[in-house]
Design a protein around this motif. Structure first.
Motif, PDB file in Angstrom:
ATOM      1  N   GLY A  80       0.815  -1.212   0.000  1.00 52.40           N
ATOM      2  CA  GLY A  80       0.000   0.000   0.000  1.00 52.40           C
ATOM      3  C   GLY A  80       0.843   1.253   0.000  1.00 52.40           C
ATOM      4  N   GLY A  81       2.043   1.166  -0.578  1.00 49.02           N
ATOM      5  CA  GLY A  81       2.980   2.291  -0.522  1.00 49.02           C
ATOM      6  C   GLY A  81       3.016   3.113  -1.791  1.00 49.02           C
ATOM      7  N   GLU A  82       1.835   3.436  -2.316  1.00 45.69           N
ATOM      8  CA  GLU A  82       1.804   4.205  -3.555  1.00 45.69           C
ATOM      9  C   GLU A  82       2.279   5.642  -3.376  1.00 45.69           C
ATOM     10  N   SER A  83       2.416   6.082  -2.127  1.00 47.26           N
ATOM     11  CA  SER A  83       2.742   7.487  -1.862  1.00 47.26           C
ATOM     12  C   SER A  83       4.128   7.656  -1.258  1.00 47.26           C
ATOM     13  N   ASN A  84       5.091   6.834  -1.666  1.00 40.67           N
ATOM     14  CA  ASN A  84       6.424   6.914  -1.071  1.00 40.67           C
ATOM     15  C   ASN A  84       7.088   8.264  -1.316  1.00 40.67           C
ATOM     16  N   GLY A  85       6.936   8.801  -2.523  1.00 39.56           N
ATOM     17  CA  GLY A  85       7.484  10.130  -2.796  1.00 39.56           C
ATOM     18  C   GLY A  85       6.822  11.200  -1.943  1.00 39.56           C
ATOM     19  N   LYS A  86       5.514  11.120  -1.835  1.00 35.95           N
ATOM     20  CA  LYS A  86       4.754  12.073  -1.011  1.00 35.95           C
ATOM     21  C   LYS A  86       5.168  11.969   0.451  1.00 35.95           C
ATOM     22  N   ASN A  87       5.319  10.736   0.937  1.00 35.39           N
ATOM     23  CA  ASN A  87       5.719  10.533   2.330  1.00 35.39           C
ATOM     24  C   ASN A  87       7.112  11.102   2.594  1.00 35.39           C
TER      25      ASN A  87
END
Length: 390
Positions: free
Chosen positions: A215-222
């Motif tokens: 569920g890590g589609e937002s690694n850049g955002k994080n």
């Protein structure tokens, strides 16, 4: 002499292996060699095979299996390349036991390839949980492919028995990486500065952020949330680059963009055990989602702000402050972690992962296992309904 092949895929597992190999070198009945693969052989990740060569450890095999991309598709293709590589190694080598560690997909490929060859597998750091990473499934799968298990805590031992493994083959060794503290010389601040070519400020943080692969589609955002918070907190930050997991490039881009615009952010691809431990000795706190924050930081009485779900499920020492990917909450957690009250509360922090002699326990049991005659056929250890794992 019995032959033990040790699979190493990255800077992280190699640092853990060091004290084990030093014990293996004393053994009168075991011989070892490293099978080197994964990010060790990639210039993008610091070409860390040089760390193994620097220690003068025996390298028996090496093979490049990582594709340059970091997509799910490229990860699967790298796994296939790894299977081919290990099949070739196991065909030409006589190996009495394969030693693997942790939960990397490269480790899984090694354990899986060993199955048709009837090579017994010993696994270090099984039984743990990391809900935010595909590593969680890989780790439990490696457990089922393994014959001998070395775990960090009693809780993890019970979990492996729940998975149907014979209690006689599940040994609580503690975390072997902590044995490094017995012989790794902690450098002075001046020595660190000279080696890294930086000037350390009185207050600095260590930051490491790896991808969340479930569920890590937002690694850049994080990553942007974390570094926005670090800019507001205004401490110097020593950053170690992320590992080779899928979507690591998104994190890397954010890190290097922030470092380009902020002189207080210093990024290093690879530090090695001595530099990393030395920095932990002087840092004000650690932040991110590295397993070293969970396993090792408590031995330095170092506060850790653990962010997100990558390490969710692992047993905590009392130096851990868990926090979601939220800028304000990260800043508040860092203020707490670096405050006198919290630092005083962990001054006498006892690291639950320390046994003091993990490497000796591991090597002694490897000798015992290989000396008594190996039976690679496993039977499922059933727990009756209502049984408590002992």
């Amino acid at each position: 002499m019995r032959s033990v092949a040790i699979v190493t895929t990255s800077r992280a597992d190699f640092g853990i292996y060091i004290p084990i190999v030093k014990e293996l070198e004393k053994s009168k009945i075991l011989n070892y060699f490293f099978i080197v693969t994964g990010s060790h052989l990639s210039p993008n990740y610091g070409y860390t095979i040089r760390e193994i060569e620097k220690e003068k450890f025996k390298i028996g095999e090496k093979g490049e299996i990582l594709l340059s991309s970091d997509t799910p598709s490229s990860t699967v293709k790298s796994m296939a390349l790894a299977l081919n590589f290990f099949a070739d190694v196991f065909t030409r080598r006589k190996i009495d036991l394969l030693l693997v560690l942790g939960d990397r997909f490269e480790m899984h490929s090694a354990a899986l390839a060993a199955l048709p060859f009837n090579i017994p597998v010993a696994h270090i750091h099984g039984g743990e949980l990391t809900y935010g990473a595909i590593d969680d499934s890989l780790r439990h799968s490696i457990t089922k492919l393994s014959h001998l298990h070395f775990v960090a805590t009693e809780e993890y031992r019970k979990r492996i028995i729940q998975l149907g493994e014979n209690p006689e083959n599940v040994i609580v060794s503690g975390a072997p990486s902590l044995d490094n503290l017995n012989f790794v010389k902690i450098l002075s601040k001046k020595e660190i500065e000279k080696k890294l070519d930086i000037a350390l400020e009185a207050n600095f943080l260590i930051a490491t952020l790896h991808p969340e692969t479930v569920g890590g589609e937002s690694n850049g955002k994080n990553a942007k949330i974390l570094f926005d918070a670090l800019e507001e907190f205004d401490y110097q930050v020593v950053v170690t680059a992320p590992n080779a997991d899928p979507q690591n490039s998104e994190i890397r881009k954010v890190i290097y963009d922030f470092a380009h615009n902020n002189r207080k952010i210093k990024v290093f691809e690879n530090l090695g055990t001595q530099l990393y431990f030395s920095l932990m000795n002087y840092a004000s706190a650690m932040v991110g989602n590295s397993s070293s924050g969970i396993l090792e930081a408590a031995s330095f009485n170092l506060p850790v702000v653990n962010i997100g779900d990558r390490q969710k499920g692992r047993t905590r020492n009392k130096n851990i402050i868990d926090c979601p990917f939220d800028k304000r909450k990260i800043v508040d957690a860092l203020k707490k972690a670096t405050g006198k009250k919290f630092k005083d509360s962990i001054k006498d922090c006892k690291n639950i992962y320390v046994k003091g002699n993990a490497s000796k326990i591991i090597v002694k049991n490897l000798e015992k296992y290989l000396s008594k005659g190996v039976n690679v056929r496993k039977e499922f250890y059933d727990l009756k309904v209502g049984d408590r794992v002992k």
